[in-house]
Write a protein that holds these residues in place. Structure first.
Motif, PDB file in Angstrom:
ATOM      1  N   LEU A 118      24.587 -42.208   3.988  1.00 52.78           N
ATOM      2  CA  LEU A 118      23.966 -41.784   2.732  1.00 52.78           C
ATOM      3  C   LEU A 118      22.468 -41.542   2.910  1.00 52.78           C
ATOM      4  O   LEU A 118      21.892 -40.629   2.305  1.00 52.78           O
ATOM      5  N   LYS A 119      21.842 -42.350   3.758  1.00 46.53           N
ATOM      6  CA  LYS A 119      20.414 -42.165   4.039  1.00 46.53           C
ATOM      7  C   LYS A 119      20.176 -40.826   4.738  1.00 46.53           C
ATOM      8  O   LYS A 119      19.209 -40.116   4.439  1.00 46.53           O
ATOM      9  N   LEU A 120      21.068 -40.478   5.671  1.00 44.87           N
ATOM     10  CA  LEU A 120      20.947 -39.204   6.381  1.00 44.87           C
ATOM     11  C   LEU A 120      21.185 -38.014   5.451  1.00 44.87           C
ATOM     12  O   LEU A 120      20.620 -36.936   5.647  1.00 44.87           O
ATOM     13  N   LEU A 121      22.009 -38.221   4.435  1.00 45.79           N
ATOM     14  CA  LEU A 121      22.336 -37.139   3.506  1.00 45.79           C
ATOM     15  C   LEU A 121      21.277 -36.944   2.425  1.00 45.79           C
ATOM     16  O   LEU A 121      21.307 -35.952   1.700  1.00 45.79           O
ATOM     17  N   PRO A 129      18.987 -33.450   3.086  1.00 47.66           N
ATOM     18  CA  PRO A 129      19.654 -32.159   2.835  1.00 47.66           C
ATOM     19  C   PRO A 129      20.242 -32.038   1.432  1.00 47.66           C
ATOM     20  O   PRO A 129      20.432 -30.930   0.937  1.00 47.66           O
ATOM     21  N   SER A 130      20.527 -33.171   0.804  1.00 46.98           N
ATOM     22  CA  SER A 130      21.100 -33.109  -0.545  1.00 46.98           C
ATOM     23  C   SER A 130      20.022 -33.014  -1.618  1.00 46.98           C
ATOM     24  O   SER A 130      20.268 -32.521  -2.721  1.00 46.98           O
ATOM     25  N   GLY A 131      18.819 -33.498  -1.283  1.00 46.04           N
ATOM     26  CA  GLY A 131      17.757 -33.514  -2.276  1.00 46.04           C
ATOM     27  C   GLY A 131      17.929 -34.613  -3.299  1.00 46.04           C
ATOM     28  O   GLY A 131      17.265 -34.630  -4.334  1.00 46.04           O
ATOM     29  N   ILE A 132      18.823 -35.549  -3.014  1.00 48.05           N
ATOM     30  CA  ILE A 132      19.089 -36.674  -3.914  1.00 48.05           C
ATOM     31  C   ILE A 132      18.557 -37.940  -3.255  1.00 48.05           C
ATOM     32  O   ILE A 132      18.877 -38.226  -2.105  1.00 48.05           O
ATOM     33  N   LYS A 133      17.752 -38.698  -3.961  1.00 47.32           N
ATOM     34  CA  LYS A 133      17.055 -39.824  -3.349  1.00 47.32           C
ATOM     35  C   LYS A 133      17.890 -41.104  -3.284  1.00 47.32           C
ATOM     36  O   LYS A 133      17.896 -41.797  -2.274  1.00 47.32           O
ATOM     37  N   LYS A 134      18.572 -41.440  -4.360  1.00 52.32           N
ATOM     38  CA  LYS A 134      19.279 -42.716  -4.412  1.00 52.32           C
ATOM     39  C   LYS A 134      20.654 -42.623  -3.749  1.00 52.32           C
ATOM     40  O   LYS A 134      21.406 -41.681  -3.993  1.00 52.32           O
ATOM     41  N   ASN A 135      20.967 -43.630  -2.921  1.00 52.71           N
ATOM     42  CA  ASN A 135      22.252 -43.646  -2.226  1.00 52.71           C
ATOM     43  C   ASN A 135      23.434 -43.642  -3.189  1.00 52.71           C
ATOM     44  O   ASN A 135      24.437 -42.964  -2.962  1.00 52.71           O
ATOM     45  N   ASP A 136      23.313 -44.410  -4.260  1.00 48.52           N
ATOM     46  CA  ASP A 136      24.409 -44.475  -5.230  1.00 48.52           C
ATOM     47  C   ASP A 136      24.649 -43.118  -5.872  1.00 48.52           C
ATOM     48  O   ASP A 136      25.796 -42.724  -6.126  1.00 48.52           O
ATOM     49  N   ASP A 137      23.558 -42.392  -6.131  1.00 44.69           N
ATOM     50  CA  ASP A 137      23.696 -41.068  -6.743  1.00 44.69           C
ATOM     51  C   ASP A 137      24.362 -40.089  -5.782  1.00 44.69           C
ATOM     52  O   ASP A 137      25.167 -39.243  -6.196  1.00 44.69           O
TER      53      ASP A 137
END
Length: 251
Positions: free
Chosen positions: A125-128, A131-139
């Motif tokens: 999730l940290k690696l994503l 590229p996803s532009g989403i900061k929180k792992n849960d999100d």
């Protein structure tokens, strides 16, 4: 039960699997298979059977599913004899899990597997995040599950792994996910007639490319602008160089 006979076709990721497990000489079978091939689908199919729910091929829903799980007398297996433990589910509970927890060795091993899975998940999730532009792992996790219409994050990874690893087409990988999939874009796409307008734009754009002697789908106006800008910034034209396209146009 001395035998377990299965005949599965088009059950999630299982195209066809027919086998008789003979428990007359052994009490346990271990199933080894590459990631993304059939293990999660196998467990999900048995879980469906135990809950009296239908199984299906999620990708090709029009295919006819066969799910036969019988004993040595060719009778449907008693649903109470099936116990499926999900790969990772923090809220998972079953009365049958007490058998597992009584054995300290099994419990420790079970907990260690879950801890390792959790660490690997956080790393992914940290690696994503970038590229996803989403900061929180849960999100990120919630968005992935939502996008694939599943509630289990690990199940998403299982069913998509082979496709991702075997797909050489990554032309959209440079696009930040959150720039495309966000509330403003969704609101825009929900406007009346927007789909037909986008379709009209694409058709007109392709028409212009096809009629152009210089541009095509592999080299469009955006590519030309990028090249022109790069050459200009690096003094290409200042040194009195020029570019000739098809021997016709100079600039």
């Amino acid at each position: 039960m001395r035998k377990l006979k299965i005949n599965l076709k088009h059950c999630y990721g299982i195209k066809s699997l027919k086998y008789d497990f003979d428990f007359s000489t052994k009490k346990t079978y271990s199933i080894y298979a590459p990631n993304g091939s059939m293990k999660t689908s196998f467990a999900k199919t048995f879980q469906d059977f135990s809950l009296d729910e239908p199984s299906e091929d999620l990708v090709f829903s029009e295919r006819t599913t066969i799910r036969e799980i019988k004993d040595e007398n060719d009778k449907d297996l008693d649903k109470e004899q099936i116990f499926v433990i999900k790969p990772y589910d923090e809220s998972f509970y079953s009365d049958k899990v007490s058998t597992l927890l009584v054995n300290k060795g099994l419990k420790d091993n079970y907990d260690e597997i879950h801890r390792e899975l959790d660490l690997k998940k956080e790393e992914l999730l940290k690696l994503l995040s970038r590229p996803s532009g989403i900061k929180k792992n849960d999100d990120i996790q919630n968005e992935i599950c939502r996008a694939f219409f599943k509630s289990d994050f690990f199940e998403v990874l299982e069913v998509t792994e082979i496709k991702i690893l075997n797909d050489d087409n990554a032309e959209l990988s440079s696009i930040v996910y959150s720039k495309i999939f966000n509330e403003k874009v969704i609101e825009f796409l929900e406007k009346p007639n927007i789909n037909s307008q986008i379709k009209e734009y694409i058709e007109k754009f392709n028409e212009l490319l096809e009629s152009s002697p210089y541009l095509n789908k592999k080299f469009n106006h955006s590519n030309a602008s990028t090249i022109q800008k790069t050459l200009k910034e690096n003094g290409f034209f200042g040194a009195n160089h020029s570019i000739n396209l098809l021997g016709v146009l100079n600039f």
